[in-house]
Write an enzyme that holds these catalytic residues in place. Structure first.
Site, mmCIF file in Angstrom:
data_model
loop_
_atom_site.group_PDB
_atom_site.id
_atom_site.type_symbol
_atom_site.label_atom_id
_atom_site.label_comp_id
_atom_site.label_asym_id
_atom_site.label_seq_id
_atom_site.Cartn_x
_atom_site.Cartn_y
_atom_site.Cartn_z
ATOM 1 N N CYS A 16 0.853 -1.175 -0.014
ATOM 2 C CA CYS A 16 0.153 -0.113 0.010
ATOM 3 C C CYS A 16 0.709 1.185 -0.070
ATOM 4 O O CYS A 16 1.982 1.307 0.262
ATOM 5 C CB CYS A 16 -0.764 0.115 1.389
ATOM 6 N N GLY A 42 0.152 0.084 -5.064
ATOM 7 C CA GLY A 42 -1.450 -0.410 -4.955
ATOM 8 C C GLY A 42 -2.097 -0.155 -6.004
ATOM 9 O O GLY A 42 -2.658 1.430 -5.967
ATOM 10 N N ASN A 116 -0.016 0.828 6.052
ATOM 11 C CA ASN A 116 0.694 0.080 5.019
ATOM 12 C C ASN A 116 1.562 -0.688 6.057
ATOM 13 O O ASN A 116 2.248 -0.412 6.900
ATOM 14 C CB ASN A 116 1.933 1.164 4.375
ATOM 15 N N GLY A 117 1.310 -2.017 5.693
ATOM 16 C CA GLY A 117 1.929 -3.086 6.398
ATOM 17 C C GLY A 117 0.875 -4.204 6.714
ATOM 18 O O GLY A 117 -0.177 -4.307 6.234
ATOM 19 N N TYR A 256 12.831 -4.753 -5.453
ATOM 20 C CA TYR A 256 11.678 -4.464 -6.407
ATOM 21 C C TYR A 256 10.620 -3.366 -6.261
ATOM 22 O O TYR A 256 10.227 -2.512 -7.185
ATOM 23 C CB TYR A 256 11.114 -5.799 -6.439
#
Ligand code: SF4
Length: 473
Positions: A16, A42, A116-117, A256
Site C-alpha cells: 500500500c 497499490g 501500510n503493512g 523491487y
C-alpha cells in the site's frame, strides 16, 4: 477476461502507499498527487479523508487514483488537512469496504486511519474483541487498530494510539487524522518506509520520496522506527513511543517494490538496484552479446550488470505501459499472448544474439519461462537468465502479497531444476550476502528483513496466526 495484476504477474505485489498533508490550502489535491506518485504501491482501491478543523470528509473508490478522484471529489474533500491511501489487498478481501482510509466516530471523536503493512496478531486480537462484543465493518487487519483506540481509557488520542499499538505486532507505517491533528507512526522494526518532508511550510508524510518530488516538496527525514510524529496547531512533536529494537527494513523495497527515483531507508533505490546488477555480474558472469532487462523494475540492475561485465545493454523487451485492469482474451489462441500484453521483444536486437536476461525476481517461474521462450522465438541463440536477488523461498507476512510457499518454485526446486523448467541456457541468482551489501548493509550489522529469502522471520507469529499461515506454507 484476465486481470493482469494478479493472474499474469509472476511477482510479489506491493502492499500500500500512504500520504498525508497538514495545514495546506490545497490539501486534498496535494494528497491526490501524492497518491498518484505512489500508484505503483497499490492499484485496487484508493481514498482520501480530509478535515476542515470541525469534521472529516471521505472519498473512496475502486481502481486507480486518476479514475477515482474527479473535480467533484475535491469539492467534497473540504479543509486544509488530508490523508490518503492506495491499496493492494494483502489482508482482507479486495472490496470498497476494505478501501482506506478507514473513518470512524468513537469516544475520541472522528478518526481516520491509513495503514501500510500487515499485523501478524490481528486475527488473535480481532477474535478477542469480537468475543467481547465488537462489531467489525471490514475484513482488513487495520480496523483492529481503530477498535483498540476506541476502547482505550487514555485521555489523549496520542496515548490511546500508543496503547493500541503496544498490543499489536508486525509491520505498520500509519497516518491518522483527527479533526485537528495528523499523526504518523512507524512500527519499532521499521518494516515499511515512511518519509517526512515540507511543502510551502506545510508538513507532508508519504511512503516514498518520489511522492514529494511530484509536488515539489523537500524531503527532511524518515519517521524513525518506533517514532510517533504529531502535527497540530502547536507545531510538530516527535515522540519515541517504543524501546529501540533491531531494525527489519524490508529489503524487497530496494530489490523491487519502491520506485528507483525514491530514497528510502537512507539510500537511493536506484543505487541499490545498480549495485545488485553489478555484484550479480561478478558472481554470475555469462558469455553473451547483449544484456536485456525485463522492464521496468529490472532496468537498473541490468545497467549495473552491463557496466560491470562490459556486455552491451539493449532494450530488447518493450513494456506496454497502457495495459488496463482487465482485457478480453481472443477466442483463438495467440502464441505468447498473456506475456505479450505487457512485454514485446525487439526482434531486430535479439536475432542471432546470445542474451543475458536480467530480472529482479523469479517467483513461480511461469512468466520467466514464457519470456525465455518469447526471446528465443524472436531469434536469440542463447538465453542466460540472471536474477538480482537470491531464490525466493518463503512467503511474506509483513504486508506483501506473496504466493504460498508451495507455489514459490525455489522453495522446492534447485537452481538447475528451475533453469530446466524455464528452458534457459543458464540461470544465476545473486547471493544473500551481496544483496545485503548492495542495499547498504555493513556485514554483521544487518538492518534488513530478508525472510522471503531465508525463512527466518524477525517477528514471531502467535498461535492463531500460525493456523492461518499453515494454509499458506
Ligand atoms: S519477508 Fe520479504 S517481502 Fe516481507 S518484509 Fe521481509 S523482506 Fe520484505
Amino acid at each position: 477476461m484476465i486481470t493482469p495484476g494478479k493472474a499474469m504477474d509472476d511477482k510479489f505485489h506491493d502492499e500500500c502507499g500512504v500520504f498525508g498533508v497538514f495545514k495546506h490550502a490545497d490539501a486534498a489535491r496535494i494528497n491526490y498527487l501524492g497518491l498518484y506518485a505512489l500508484q505503483h504501491r497499490g492499484q485496487e482501491s484508493a481514498g482520501i479523508v480530509s478535515s476542515d478543523g470541525h469534521q472529516l470528509f471521505v472519498e473512496k473508490g475502486m481502481g486507480h487514483v486518476a479514475d477515482i478522484f474527479q473535480e467533484p471529489s475535491f469539492e467534497k474533500l473540504k479543509g486544509d488537512m488530508a490523508i490518503g491511501h492506495t491499496r493492494y489487498s494483502t489482508a482482507g478481501e479486495s472490496s470498497l469496504q476494505n478501501a482506506q482510509p478507514i473513518k470512524v466516530a468513537c469516544s475520541k471523536g472522528e478518526l481516520a486511519l491509513c495503514h501500510n503493512g500487515n499485523l501478524v496478531n490481528a486475527l488473535e486480537v480481532r477474535q478477542r474483541l469480537e468475543n467481547e462484543g465488537s462489531i467489525f465493518q471490514s475484513t482488513s487487519d487495520s480496523e483492529v487498530i481503530l477498535h483498540l483506540i476506541a476502547r482505550s481509557q487514555k485521555s489523549t488520542i496520542e496515548e490511546a494510539i500508543q496503547e493500541a499499538l503496544s498490543q499489536l505486532a508486525g509491520a505498520y507505517s500509519l497516518i491518522f487524522l483527527t479533526k485537528d491533528k495528523m499523526i504518523a507512526v512507524r512500527d519499532p522494526r521499521g518494516f515499511r518506509p515512511l518519509c517526512f518532508g515540507w511543502l510551502d511550510g506545510s508538513p507532508v508524510i508519504g511512503s516514498e520520496t518520489c511522492a514529494f518530488d511530484l509536488i515539489d516538496a523537500t524531503f527532511e527525514r524518515e519517521v524513525e522506527p518506533g517514532e510517533m510524529v504529531i502535527f497540530s496547531e502547536q507545531g510538530v512533536e516527535c515522540r519515541k513511543i517504543f524501546p529501540a529494537v533491531e531494525h527489519s527494513y524490508c529489503i524487497f523495497e530496494h530489490v523491487y517494490f519502491s520506485r528507483p527515483d525514491s530514497e528510502i531507508f537512507g539510500r537511493s533505490v536506484y543505487q541499490s538496484r545498480y549495485l545488485l546488477g553489478k555484484y550479480l555480474a561478478q558472481e554470475q558472469p555469462a558469455g553473451a552479446d547483449i544484456v536485456v532487462p525485463v522492464p521496468d523494475s529490472g532496468v537498473a540492475a541490468a545497467i549495473g550488470f552491463s557496466k560491470e561485465s562490459g556486455i552491451q545493454f539493449e532494450f530488447g523487451l518493450i513494456r506496454n505501459h497502457y495495459v488496463g485492469r482487465t482485457f478480453i482474451e481472443p477466442k483463438q489462441s495467440i502464441r505468447h499472448f498473456g506475456v505479450r500484453i505487457k512485454l514485446n521483444p525487439v526482434a531486430d536486437l535479439l536475432r542471432g544474439k546470445r542474451v543475458v536476461l536480467v530480472d529482479d525476481s523469479l517467483v513461480r517461474g511461469t512468466t520467466s519461462r514464457k519470456i525465455v521462450k518469447m526471446v528465443r522465438a524472436a531469434g536469440a541463440t542463447e538465453v542466460h537468465v540472471r536474477i538480482s536477488c537470491p531464490p525466493t523461498v518463503s512467503p511474506c507476512f509483513y504486508g506483501v502479497d506473496t504466493p504460498t510457499k508451495r507455489e514459490l518454485i525455489a522453495s522446492s526446486h534447485s537452481v538447475e531444476e528451475i533453469c530446466k523448467y524455464i528452458e534457459a541456457d543458464s540461470l544465476g541468482y545473486l547471493s544473500h550476502k551481496s544483496m545485503l551489501r548492495a542495499c547498504g548493509d555493513i556485514e554483521g550489522q544487518s538492518h534488513f528483513c530478508s525472510a522471503c529469502y531465508t525463512g527466518k522471520y524477525p517477528v514471531e507469529f502467535p498461535e492463531s496466526t500460525l493456523v492461518e499461515i499453515s494454509s499458506r506454507v
